[in-house]
Design an enzyme around this catalytic site. Sequence first.
Site, mmCIF file in Angstrom:
data_model
loop_
_atom_site.group_PDB
_atom_site.id
_atom_site.type_symbol
_atom_site.label_atom_id
_atom_site.label_comp_id
_atom_site.label_asym_id
_atom_site.label_seq_id
_atom_site.Cartn_x
_atom_site.Cartn_y
_atom_site.Cartn_z
ATOM 1 N N PRO A 176 0.823 -1.213 0.000
ATOM 2 C CA PRO A 176 0.000 0.000 0.000
ATOM 3 C C PRO A 176 0.855 1.261 0.000
ATOM 4 C CG PRO A 176 0.090 -0.917 2.213
ATOM 5 C CD PRO A 176 0.799 -1.901 1.310
ATOM 6 N N ASP A 177 0.411 2.272 -0.779
ATOM 7 C CA ASP A 177 1.058 3.561 -0.611
ATOM 8 C C ASP A 177 0.350 4.277 0.535
ATOM 9 O OD1 ASP A 177 -1.310 4.377 -1.685
ATOM 10 O OD2 ASP A 177 -0.456 5.412 -3.403
ATOM 11 N N PHE A 178 0.774 5.495 0.834
ATOM 12 C CA PHE A 178 0.277 6.147 2.036
ATOM 13 C C PHE A 178 -0.860 7.112 1.762
ATOM 14 C CE2 PHE A 178 3.948 4.223 3.712
ATOM 15 C CZ PHE A 178 3.869 4.239 5.095
ATOM 16 N N ARG A 179 -0.683 8.009 0.800
ATOM 17 C CA ARG A 179 -1.609 9.135 0.684
ATOM 18 C C ARG A 179 -2.614 9.043 -0.453
ATOM 19 N NH1 ARG A 179 2.914 10.807 3.057
ATOM 20 N NH2 ARG A 179 2.692 12.219 4.832
ATOM 21 N N ASN B 154 10.510 5.252 0.629
ATOM 22 C CA ASN B 154 9.888 3.988 0.987
ATOM 23 C C ASN B 154 10.611 3.307 2.147
ATOM 24 O OD1 ASN B 154 8.208 4.491 -1.164
ATOM 25 N ND2 ASN B 154 9.397 3.240 -2.588
ATOM 26 N N ASP C 251 9.984 -0.037 2.615
ATOM 27 C CA ASP C 251 9.788 -1.458 2.323
ATOM 28 C C ASP C 251 11.071 -2.199 1.960
ATOM 29 O OD1 ASP C 251 10.262 -0.750 -0.422
ATOM 30 O OD2 ASP C 251 8.127 -0.326 -0.677
ATOM 31 N N HIS D 145 13.326 7.846 4.951
ATOM 32 C CA HIS D 145 12.397 7.620 6.055
ATOM 33 C C HIS D 145 12.699 6.321 6.789
ATOM 34 C CE1 HIS D 145 9.362 10.347 3.748
ATOM 35 N NE2 HIS D 145 10.323 11.031 4.336
#
Length: 297
Positions: A53-56, A126, A128, A145
């Site tokens: 999943p992406d965030f926004r 990312n 991940d 991040h």
Amino acid sequence: TASAWMSAPLSTETAVCPGKDAAKEILDGIRSRTFQRIVVMVGAGISVSAKLPDFRSPGGFYDQLKEQGMPCPEEILSRNHFETHPQMFYNVVKSLKIGEAEPTPAHRFVRLLEKKGLLLRCYTQNIDALERKAGVSLDKLVEAHGTMAEGYCLKCNSPCQPDVFFPPEGGTVPPCPACGGLLRPGITLYGEPLPQRFRDNATVDFKQADLVIVMGTSLSVQPFAGLLGAINHHCSVLLVNREVPYVMRALVRSRAMWSMTSRITKRQPGKIGMLLGECDDGVRKIARQVGWDSELK
């Protein structure tokens, strides 16, 4: 006119100077190795086809949290919340575990740039770690991040792996094997500064870059989004994205103004090209144009 150009809608392949196919010129420059110091900026969009999943984006991680009754997802991912409610934190972020996800064509394209000796650095938002899994060398990678690929103890700072710091299904948060302290993933939480490696490398890398490739990011989160502001006027930019971020629109207008003064200074600004659509489709197009398609597969 200049004003008409600056206000014109951006097409899929846009040049600073009207009438020039900037994206094609940039791809020709990659093929001919005109660009030797390429910096890549990537976001969650390059991992979507890996089923992460992406965030926004609509339906992304933040929307899922709101549907679960969490109106402020950023608070859930803050350091304060983690330290006071670690069990809830891990229940929320378990969907972000790397698991069996495999690198996408976009990740492999970054590795291919390194293999060709053209990659100065890859800056990723990312967590991940799929850039690592694709084979991008750690010295070529800045995880702005942090990463879920490793963690550490808040008390003794001992490193640990995801299979240690993630609670078993239905279980409680495991303590540090060394000291009994609280284990945490190596991601940057809200309220924390970005990693020292980001601060040490960003300004130098973006000043040295002759081409920046932006993929799968809305460039809406600072200070990551501000990195493009550090590039020199001669640096070209290639966007591979579903949409044109505001930061890119501002850069196009700035370059348009600069191109007008270049008639006097005789210093041409770098090109700005755009390949709008899915990231995987974009990198496949790049690979075909530069003759790397068999190596990308």
